[in-house]
Design an enzyme around this catalytic site. Structure first.
Site, PDB file in Angstrom:
ATOM      1  NE  ARG A   1      25.780  65.396  42.237  1.00 15.17           N
ATOM      2  CZ  ARG A   1      25.439  63.712  42.427  1.00 15.17           C
ATOM      3  NH1 ARG A   1      25.332  63.366  43.326  1.00 15.17           N
ATOM      4  NH2 ARG A   1      26.460  62.788  41.810  1.00 15.17           N
TER       5      ARG A   1
ATOM      6  CD  GLU B   1      25.172  68.930  40.378  1.00 17.37           C
ATOM      7  OE1 GLU B   1      24.681  68.357  39.371  1.00 17.37           O
ATOM      8  OE2 GLU B   1      26.104  69.070  41.417  1.00 17.37           O
TER       9      GLU B   1
ATOM     10  CB  SER C   1      26.828  69.841  36.684  1.00 17.62           C
ATOM     11  OG  SER C   1      28.130  68.414  36.020  1.00 17.62           O
TER      12      SER C   1
HETATM   13  C1  LIG Z   1      35.646  71.701  38.643  1.00 17.69           C
HETATM   14  C2  LIG Z   1      34.863  71.443  39.813  1.00 17.69           C
HETATM   15  C3  LIG Z   1      34.061  69.749  40.115  1.00 17.69           C
HETATM   16  C4  LIG Z   1      33.000  69.484  40.345  1.00 17.69           C
HETATM   17  N1  LIG Z   1      32.953  68.068  40.447  1.00 17.69           N
HETATM   18  C5  LIG Z   1      30.974  68.146  41.343  1.00 17.69           C
HETATM   19  C6  LIG Z   1      31.516  66.331  40.755  1.00 17.69           C
HETATM   20  O1  LIG Z   1      32.171  65.727  40.822  1.00 17.69           O
HETATM   21  N2  LIG Z   1      30.634  66.141  41.776  1.00 17.69           N
HETATM   22  C7  LIG Z   1      29.673  67.199  42.487  1.00 17.69           C
HETATM   23  O2  LIG Z   1      28.804  66.454  43.502  1.00 17.69           O
HETATM   24  N3  LIG Z   1      29.728  68.115  42.516  1.00 17.69           N
HETATM   25  C8  LIG Z   1      30.772  68.884  41.771  1.00 17.69           C
HETATM   26  N4  LIG Z   1      31.220  70.084  41.620  1.00 17.69           N
HETATM   27  C9  LIG Z   1      29.980  70.603  42.766  1.00 17.69           C
HETATM   28  C10 LIG Z   1      30.302  71.309  44.287  1.00 17.69           C
HETATM   29  O3  LIG Z   1      32.138  70.837  44.299  1.00 17.69           O
HETATM   30  C11 LIG Z   1      30.151  70.299  45.557  1.00 17.69           C
HETATM   31  O4  LIG Z   1      28.641  70.426  44.980  1.00 17.69           O
HETATM   32  C12 LIG Z   1      30.975  70.638  46.663  1.00 17.69           C
HETATM   33  O5  LIG Z   1      30.159  69.193  47.383  1.00 17.69           O
HETATM   34  C13 LIG Z   1      29.836  71.507  46.781  1.00 17.69           C
HETATM   35  O6  LIG Z   1      30.848  72.028  48.270  1.00 17.69           O
HETATM   36  P1  LIG Z   1      31.497  73.123  48.949  1.00 17.69           P
HETATM   37  O7  LIG Z   1      31.650  73.080  50.158  1.00 17.69           O
HETATM   38  O8  LIG Z   1      32.117  73.941  47.894  1.00 17.69           O
HETATM   39  O9  LIG Z   1      29.563  73.650  49.044  1.00 17.69           O
HETATM   40  P2  LIG Z   1      29.117  75.923  49.006  1.00 17.69           P
HETATM   41  O10 LIG Z   1      29.781  75.795  47.341  1.00 17.69           O
HETATM   42  O11 LIG Z   1      30.132  76.563  49.693  1.00 17.69           O
HETATM   43  O12 LIG Z   1      27.853  75.643  49.613  1.00 17.69           O
HETATM   44  C14 LIG Z   1      26.841  74.861  48.882  1.00 17.69           C
HETATM   45  C15 LIG Z   1      25.785  74.745  49.625  1.00 17.69           C
HETATM   46  O13 LIG Z   1      26.231  73.558  50.253  1.00 17.69           O
HETATM   47  C16 LIG Z   1      26.027  75.222  51.641  1.00 17.69           C
HETATM   48  N5  LIG Z   1      26.377  74.702  52.821  1.00 17.69           N
HETATM   49  C17 LIG Z   1      28.293  74.334  53.202  1.00 17.69           C
HETATM   50  N6  LIG Z   1      27.985  73.806  53.972  1.00 17.69           N
HETATM   51  C18 LIG Z   1      27.648  73.732  55.000  1.00 17.69           C
HETATM   52  C19 LIG Z   1      27.729  73.484  56.047  1.00 17.69           C
HETATM   53  N7  LIG Z   1      28.731  72.871  56.572  1.00 17.69           N
HETATM   54  N8  LIG Z   1      26.097  73.529  56.826  1.00 17.69           N
HETATM   55  C20 LIG Z   1      25.235  73.150  55.664  1.00 17.69           C
HETATM   56  N9  LIG Z   1      25.342  73.585  55.213  1.00 17.69           N
HETATM   57  C21 LIG Z   1      26.388  74.045  54.390  1.00 17.69           C
HETATM   58  C22 LIG Z   1      25.714  76.084  51.326  1.00 17.69           C
HETATM   59  O14 LIG Z   1      25.288  76.433  52.276  1.00 17.69           O
HETATM   60  C23 LIG Z   1      25.362  75.746  49.592  1.00 17.69           C
HETATM   61  O15 LIG Z   1      23.409  75.895  50.122  1.00 17.69           O
HETATM   62  C24 LIG Z   1      32.364  70.477  41.033  1.00 17.69           C
HETATM   63  C25 LIG Z   1      32.969  71.664  40.920  1.00 17.69           C
HETATM   64  C26 LIG Z   1      34.062  72.480  40.684  1.00 17.69           C
HETATM   65  C27 LIG Z   1      34.085  73.746  40.819  1.00 17.69           C
END
Ligand SMILES: Cc1cc2nc3c(=O)[nH]c(=O)nc-3n(C[C@H](O)[C@H](O)[C@H](O)COP(=O)(O)OP(=O)(O)OC[C@H]3O[C@@H](n4cnc5c(N)ncnc54)[C@H](O)[C@@H]3O)c2cc1C
Length: 291
Positions: A164, A286, A215
């Site tokens: 992560r 995380e 998480s």
């Molecule tokens: C119901 C639920 C289930 C989940 N299950 C999992 C799971 O099984 N496994 C897991 O790993 N995670 C899980 N997550 C967490 C999350 O979905 C993941 O970490 C996902 O990859 C985050 O993507 P996001 O686009 O929402 O990122 P954001 O929340 O928008 O951003 C996360 C980080 O990434 C950076 N970021 C986003 N986009 C970019 C970009 N284009 N370039 C550079 N930096 C960027 C942001 O600045 C921030 O620091 C879950 C979340 C929820 C709500």
């Protein structure tokens, strides 16, 4: 700049439904990005990148910078011979379904992760418990736009992807698109069965009907997950303001009643203090707190 809006509320752009306004906010297409980045950097405006906001806690006072949202404008998805090319805003379940349609396995684990390609690469998203797999297993390479306007192609090794985490989170650059390897031809029925199995497992164990960010803490070293320690510390169901430790999965924090960012952060700190005091375990978040 025409494409920049002012004072846009961020709560609707996060899965926790928490967060104040962005002073500046834009959803650029690729060709608008260089000028946008130049505009912000010459004015010394801090830049934040947001995908689907599914792993962030955003302060109620908002962000005094420029938020670049990728989910609606950087979401091209196509196949190029033995690769999938996906814009950083592509929704992970769509990527999973697209790979399945091409007849390839290995992307099923993305079906229940509600983030974008950019967020998932930056976080090295994945599963630790049910059929463990991470982005490192499928990403060939990806393009990033640096704040000086240069574009670079990087691999997951280049950004030291670990559990992560990647260096992208500390570098302040924007992932533009990623290329994924189609390396496991699969039987369509089996892919479908695996995909449904992932969804069923989540439905059984996770509070999917509440606003959460998945998480909250990373799994500490050892065989037990963070949720196990939180539950053993008697904190399942514990609530501060509108934020509650999920009664379904103790590593998830639910926004059950208009929780503020402060409610969530106080709850996170309380959990960390109790688990450290009672069990000697340091829980590292995380989720990323943007403030
Ligand atoms: C119901 C639920 C289930 C989940 N299950 C999992 C799971 O099984 N496994 C897991 O790993 N995670 C899980 N997550 C967490 C999350 O979905 C993941 O970490 C996902 O990859 C985050 O993507 P996001 O686009 O929402 O990122 P954001 O929340 O928008 O951003 C996360 C980080 O990434 C950076 N970021 C986003 N986009 C970019 C970009 N284009 N370039 C550079 N930096 C960027 C942001 O600045 C921030 O620091 C879950 C979340 C929820 C709500």
């Amino acid at each position: 700049m025409d494409i920049v809006k002012k004072n846009v509320l961020l709560a609707p752009y996060t899965t926790w439904k928490i967060g104040g306004p962005a002073l500046y906010f834009a959803e650029p297409i690729i060709k608008e990005l260089p000028e946008l980045i130049r505009w912000a950097t010459t004015k010394n405006i801090p830049i934040y990148f947001l995908g689907r906001g599914s792993n962030v806690l955003i302060n109620d006072t908002g962000l005094t910078g420029l938020v670049i949202l990728t989910r609606n404008s950087l979401n091209e998805l196509r196949r190029e011979s033995d690769l999938i090319v996906a814009g950083s805003g592509v929704f992970l379940p769509h990527l999973s379904q697209f790979a399945a349609k091409q007849g390839f396995s290995g992307f099923e684990f993305l079906i229940g992760i509600p983030g974008t390609v950019g967020g998932a690469v930056a976080m090295n998203a994945g599963l630790t418990v049910y059929r463990p797999r991470e982005m490192t297993a499928i990403v060939k390479d990806f393009d990033v736009l640096n704040l000086d306007g240069s574009i670079k192609t990087l691999t997951m090794e280049d950004v030291k992807a670990t559990y992560r985490h990647t260096d992208i989170l500390d570098r302040n650059c924007l992932i533009l698109q990623a290329r994924f390897l189609l390396q496991e031809p699969g039987n369509p029925d089996e892919i479908k069965v695996n995909t449904f199995a992932h969804l069923a497992e989540r439905k059984r164990k996770q509070p999917l009907d509440k606003p959460t960010a998945g998480s909250t803490f990373k799994s500490p070293p050892g065989s037990k997950g963070a949720g196990w320690y939180i539950e053993q510390a008697g904190l399942k169901g514990f609530q501060i303001g509108g934020a509650r430790v999920s009664p379904v999965h103790a590593n998830w924090i639910e926004n059950i009643d208009r929780a503020s960012s402060n409610d969530v952060w106080k709850l996170i700190t309380h959990i960390q203090n109790v688990v450290l005091k009672e069990m000697g375990i340091n829980l590292e978040t995380e989720i990323k707190y943007l403030r």
